[in-house]
Design an enzyme around this catalytic site. Sequence first.
Site, PDB file in Angstrom:
ATOM      1  N   GLY A 123       1.133  -1.049  -0.288  1.00 29.70           N
ATOM      2  CA  GLY A 123      -0.159   0.332   0.020  1.00 29.70           C
ATOM      3  C   GLY A 123       0.544   0.988   0.006  1.00 29.70           C
ATOM      4  N   GLU A 124       0.441   2.357   0.986  1.00 28.77           N
ATOM      5  CA  GLU A 124       2.081   3.055   1.220  1.00 28.77           C
ATOM      6  C   GLU A 124       1.369   4.097  -0.488  1.00 28.77           C
ATOM      7  OE1 GLU A 124       4.483   4.917   3.706  1.00 28.77           O
ATOM      8  OE2 GLU A 124       5.012   2.895   2.973  1.00 28.77           O
ATOM      9  N   HIS A 125      -0.065   3.995  -0.554  1.00 30.34           N
ATOM     10  CA  HIS A 125      -0.730   5.470  -1.264  1.00 30.34           C
ATOM     11  C   HIS A 125      -2.018   5.239  -1.570  1.00 30.34           C
ATOM     12  CE1 HIS A 125      -1.402   0.906  -3.106  1.00 30.34           C
ATOM     13  NE2 HIS A 125      -2.400   1.484  -3.716  1.00 30.34           N
ATOM     14  N   ALA A 126      -2.153   6.717  -2.149  1.00 32.24           N
ATOM     15  CA  ALA A 126      -4.289   6.941  -1.987  1.00 32.24           C
ATOM     16  C   ALA A 126      -4.732   6.754  -4.265  1.00 32.24           C
ATOM     17  CB  ALA A 126      -4.047   8.062  -1.971  1.00 32.24           C
ATOM     18  N   GLY A 184      -3.647   5.216   2.065  1.00 35.19           N
ATOM     19  CA  GLY A 184      -4.005   4.256   2.991  1.00 35.19           C
ATOM     20  C   GLY A 184      -2.243   3.154   3.139  1.00 35.19           C
TER      21      GLY A 184
END
Lengths: 319, 319, 319, 319, 319, 319
Positions: free
Chosen positions: D227-230, D275
């Site tokens: 994840g680690e993105h929107a 997220g």
Amino acid sequence: MADDGFFKHETALVESPSVGAGTRIWAFAHILPGARIGAACNICDHTFVENDVRIGDRVTIKCGVQVWDGITLEDDVFVGPNATFSNDPFPRSGQHPERYARTLVKRGASIGGNATILPGLTIGERAMVGAGAVVTRDVPPMAIVTGNPARIVGYDGAGSLSTDAASTTPAEAGACATRVAGVTLHRLPHVYDLRGNLSFGEIGNPIPFEVKRYFLVFGVASKEIRGEHAHRALHQFLICVHGRCHVVADDGSNRQEFVLDSPTIGLHLPPLVWGIQYKYTEDAVMLVLASAPYDPASYIREYAEFLELVKPGAANLAT
Amino acid sequence: MADDGFFKHETALVESPSVGAGTRIWAFAHILPGARIGAACNICDHTFVENDVRIGDRVTIKCGVQVWDGITLEDDVFVGPNATFSNDPFPRSGQHPERYARTLVKRGASIGGNATILPGLTIGERAMVGAGAVVTRDVPPMAIVTGNPARIVGYDGAGSLSTDAASTTPAEAGACATRVAGVTLHRLPHVYDLRGNLSFGEIGNPIPFEVKRYFLVFGVASKEIRGEHAHRALHQFLICVHGRCHVVADDGSNRQEFVLDSPTIGLHLPPLVWGIQYKYTEDAVMLVLASAPYDPASYIREYAEFLELVKPGAANLAT
Amino acid sequence: MADDGFFKHETALVESPSVGAGTRIWAFAHILPGARIGAACNICDHTFVENDVRIGDRVTIKCGVQVWDGITLEDDVFVGPNATFSNDPFPRSGQHPERYARTLVKRGASIGGNATILPGLTIGERAMVGAGAVVTRDVPPMAIVTGNPARIVGYDGAGSLSTDAASTTPAEAGACATRVAGVTLHRLPHVYDLRGNLSFGEIGNPIPFEVKRYFLVFGVASKEIRGEHAHRALHQFLICVHGRCHVVADDGSNRQEFVLDSPTIGLHLPPLVWGIQYKYTEDAVMLVLASAPYDPASYIREYAEFLELVKPGAANLAT
Amino acid sequence: MADDGFFKHETALVESPSVGAGTRIWAFAHILPGARIGAACNICDHTFVENDVRIGDRVTIKCGVQVWDGITLEDDVFVGPNATFSNDPFPRSGQHPERYARTLVKRGASIGGNATILPGLTIGERAMVGAGAVVTRDVPPMAIVTGNPARIVGYDGAGSLSTDAASTTPAEAGACATRVAGVTLHRLPHVYDLRGNLSFGEIGNPIPFEVKRYFLVFGVASKEIRGEHAHRALHQFLICVHGRCHVVADDGSNRQEFVLDSPTIGLHLPPLVWGIQYKYTEDAVMLVLASAPYDPASYIREYAEFLELVKPGAANLAT
Amino acid sequence: MADDGFFKHETALVESPSVGAGTRIWAFAHILPGARIGAACNICDHTFVENDVRIGDRVTIKCGVQVWDGITLEDDVFVGPNATFSNDPFPRSGQHPERYARTLVKRGASIGGNATILPGLTIGERAMVGAGAVVTRDVPPMAIVTGNPARIVGYDGAGSLSTDAASTTPAEAGACATRVAGVTLHRLPHVYDLRGNLSFGEIGNPIPFEVKRYFLVFGVASKEIRGEHAHRALHQFLICVHGRCHVVADDGSNRQEFVLDSPTIGLHLPPLVWGIQYKYTEDAVMLVLASAPYDPASYIREYAEFLELVKPGAANLAT
Amino acid sequence: MADDGFFKHETALVESPSVGAGTRIWAFAHILPGARIGAACNICDHTFVENDVRIGDRVTIKCGVQVWDGITLEDDVFVGPNATFSNDPFPRSGQHPERYARTLVKRGASIGGNATILPGLTIGERAMVGAGAVVTRDVPPMAIVTGNPARIVGYDGAGSLSTDAASTTPAEAGACATRVAGVTLHRLPHVYDLRGNLSFGEIGNPIPFEVKRYFLVFGVASKEIRGEHAHRALHQFLICVHGRCHVVADDGSNRQEFVLDSPTIGLHLPPLVWGIQYKYTEDAVMLVLASAPYDPASYIREYAEFLELVKPGAANLAT
């Protein structure tokens, strides 16, 4: 019914002079001369009874069963169809053991259809051998066994179990009565903090006796039974502090099975209650707190003796 | 030595007027004005001492160490080279907490070279922080800690351990004395038969008190310590009925470590013995039998208070 | 540069008369009188060198490092910034051991920044201590160690590993050469049928010598190293028949690491190859077939001696 | 304060002409000529700053720190005492890499005391490196890392966690709001019968969008982050159907961490929520239901870009 | 006894003309015309023998057994009561296979009461099928099988096993003779140090032959048997280097079972010894050192052939 | 053949007037008066048929079988030799249940030799009970069961399985048709990178319907069957996201078994396909995506009803 007071189907071969009144022997059955058969039995088609055989009263033998030399069936035994006995533990054609292994099926026991009973075993009073089971060890009184090899899966009359004890014990700390006279099931306090869990009990709360002894039972192979006895005057408080164990309690009239699977569940067994522990998980550790030091004379190990002691009118040793 | 009774290397910057006699301050050290430093200390090269700092007598501070605002080093503390303190649990540049976290290193403790001490902790009396350890929790008195994060690996003076308790407990059922006054280690009876194992104890044999309470400790995370207190008048009998746990007992003069790893090993802790439980395995369940109901007033939770109570001449509450 | 042939920053304190030519000593460094320092060293800011210290030629000591009494740094050693040595295994303020623990860092070894070296250890030739590692045991020659406590993670120059040996051994039964002189890696035949798997080898196919001895290595703790030696005349054929093990082979010029993780992978190590076994899994069992009975004189246990034997022009004992 | 607008302790060596206004440089510090240092910095005692170094504004460098060639500290960075950088991944004395590894510590990040930063890494915006940590990999924005090697243990501002999600999700099937705008946490129905357990959801109940895509994430190594993105316009509904995973949701103003550890817990992430998924157990399987087919253009992968998009007044792509 | 030399109970139906002398056929038995029955057999009540059946001499068939088309019972076979054969592997009413599956029960084998024999199997010489067993695979000579499905639990005559080999092998390194001619059991040297365990052997000590080949057996499903053959001239030395395996050795006169469960136990099997390996644990790895390269002609795979070769007076190929 | 159109061996006792034409009844068989037996049956030696029994046409009953009150054998049933029925779940001698348990063996089913059928069960159409099995639960249509207790091991006609689904699904992402009308098997995309594995699907690619509901099945005891029904109009897409499960799909004409053992394998079951899920591993989690909300009326739970719906010419509800 034949002149000698029992019924014999016209195709049956009854060579024994010793058949009790009211017994019925059906088609294609064959009774050898030495067999002794009690009264009011029912011996069905295609059965075979050898010579060195004792059969009690009110025994049922369903079709396709053979009863070999060395076998005793006590009163009220039921033998299901095609159930198979044997009397030679390592048979070789033409080789006969000096003495055949002796099999004893005790009063009121039942053997399910197509079950196999290995030689030399005792099936206890009112035990139930499931259909198709292969019995390789003695079966205790009232035990229900199934499978190949057969294992105890329950006790006659101990009631159906809910999936776990959590549903039968109070959710909050406290006690509840059971179906068995004097036996109580306890939810013990459970304190949780970051360092771990803690549970405890105190004399009087809820342990209803002075603790004079503890013992631990552990490392029980799952196929084994511990307990299977009553005490004349001893109180016990059981907690399965790790793993899981089943306990059957029996006051002679009622019987109930409990699953102990948490350090927060305790079971109080008062005197003159027959107790059985079984279905130990491999990792189970059972803690028992007891009201008196060890005394072998305290134990009642024969179920028949126990029943005598608890029958109405008996002098109750515990009072 | 300077006129005011302490030695200062010519390159050291000592701005504090409060340095005790005999203390030596070495090259490139820097002591800020507010620092208070006791006597006979040794403060090595390249050290830095801030203002809100109290340093006791006979303290050693090796090279490369900084002592920040909020830190107290009691008498006889040793701080190894490059060991690092901090006083802000979540530092951001230019943001200062209202009050710096306070670190207390108690009398006689040692901190190994390059160890890291997180803010706000207490390092207990005579504790030993291993070289390179990262200390994230309070360290109990006398405990030895190593690793990142640091865990207790032993207690100073508690003796080296044989690999298991089996070698220190009697092989046969029975008791043996220990180095700690009043503490006895017991090999409990172990009965083995085909149905499993059984171990037990009775009041008086070997449990030397009336049991008024039991408790169970279980589900302890391995990094945690349970116990670490003494009781004024309570007797306890400990059995690790599953898994394994270490117990350190201390009478104020002598200290000994025990591994409880069998349901057949019991440890009697009488009143006025300091007890520590640690190194619980995940599956450990500790059974404690106690001589009295739960009473918070029974607990002595400060080691210093305990030492007062047990020193010769003290009125012994247990008698 | 100072008159005596080495450079000293104007703020450095150099009290020792024994500093080699070309050595540079930087700002705020402090060298005590007894220290002996070789030529062409680089000793950076804020360092401290005590008296009973020997430092070889071409040694680098980065900022913030202290070199205590009892420490020897051989030629070409690198010590990273803030790396921390110690010389007292259980320090208490004001208490000094009779003799300080001695630490030896051998020729060409490197110690990463902020690493911690416990007292009394030897760091082998060309070993590499990773940044931040806490070294609690001796480090073998060429080994790379990281972590707290530090463990061997590889060997300098042995090459990067593919994920498993399957990719470096032939897919079909057969042999392939390696980077190391004389060492061959073998895919052994693998016969599979419903009853299980079978693998085999015969003298000549592919085992290139008569087998006079076998031995099995098992039960190796994962942190341990086995092997770490060469043989003068012995051939060995290694198969890890269960579990997994890494083997480093080194002919003095080239070094390669192999993962043995199948009974169908064999490694032939001829004489005069330095071999290291490490990273044993707990369940690993290493089978070694050898060309001669056990002879302690066959072993070359010092890497320096090995290098002498295999350098060009040396009389090769194996011929 | 010196004439050029910054403060220099009398013992400090400042050779660089490029030091910003308001910066303070303390005792025994040493700044080499090439270093460029911003305004309002605080550079403490016994520090060392090499030449090829860029330090932003308002940076704090505590005692005993060296900043080597190749290192950049952006604005507002904090470096704790004795924290250690390095710029050579495999240092050997006298051997220098062609170009030193470059380390970048981004705006607002903090490095705890005695931490070790391996060469060539990037520490993200506002990340927090715990005291004593050994950082061997890049650290994402806002991540908190500790240990050796360092692992992510949380995210700055995501709130403290209760022990498990059970306490934060409704006990009965239903939804609850969270601190993060638009994010809802759901207790899904749980049906148990003798055949097993069953849980389910329907569009509208509770899944607040049409499902156009699902994906499964599995086999995630525990040290990794997914994840680690929107997303600009995508809705997602997350259920950890086996094992356990942590999810951090962030709307640019508020941040919250969730533990998904049951097939009966669902998390709705609407568009324009950043997220992060991490702390996967080995056996975790994450099911994600999504409102649109896969579209790489939907992803916002730079946190800075995300913050721009969600700041008040920004044109909201999701509307 | 009837005129044709065999006895027939008056209720038996014997339609076959081919019944051997001395054979007895009891009540309600039914023999179809095509059956061929040898001499001195005992065929009990309620049995049924179809047409395409061959029954040898001295065979016992207990009550309730049917012998179907396609079944051969060799001399001296015993079939217990209600034991059940079949000849159609997937029976459907009214559908008959082109040819019935053929079942062969070899000389001297016994089938326990109520056992079930699936179609198309061979029961080897002197094998023993336990009461109630369900046989789904061929049974090797002398094997004892029980359970559903039946598994080998031992070999007739191989002796009772002590719980592990430790009690049958010397405690110290050395050899001991066995009941089987030429077979020796060895305790191999075991060297333990902190780095792990090592065991070894050399040619001559104790391996009594030149090693020309090794092979490894692994990944054996526990229900499988490996081996079950003899060699004309090959020596083998077996070591179970991981896990556990049972080996039965048989010189034609004596038979013994060995448990190999340690890398320090070796078993020497000389030529002309019949060897069986079974009860492999999942993780077992068997190392076999052999005195010659692989040669299929070396194998004796028929037990009958083996017995011929080893009977007194036979030309011994191994000499 | 007797006058009434069926054959009766001279020793058979046929008391029933209701025997169909062409039926043969063999030696020593005994048929009670109330039994009703269809045409073209074959009832072998030593069988016994009680009164409250219905036997269809073309039924085979091999030797030694009893058919008790309460048992129905539909057309084309096969009952192997010595197979044993029962009609009292807890038999005690002399105690009769008010009504005997009823056993129903449905059209075309077969019961292997010596199998045991517990009371009160239904054996489904064309099911196959293996020889020696002990059946304790209902057997679904076409299921093959073996063992004690009996478990489903396959389905008649579903084809032999390769060892895993990997060999039957495309290696690359994509779909393949199956033997069952409308059912497709999908290899879903599998993206692997260092952070873990990812698999996904979208509506239309490959999920051929709008997803209106999902459900998860987990915690299924391995002996249980889930599914065993068809839907009138519902599409389902099955993925076993953890563990392993077998699915049998059946369009009424063809049947095929699939092993779902990877998150990258999906199975599309359209309406009017009969689906069975079984052989769940303990850790299996089955994700089902469905095209409509839950509607009990959607289910077709009777196989016979299903067959009616899918037979050629039936109005297909799914269109």
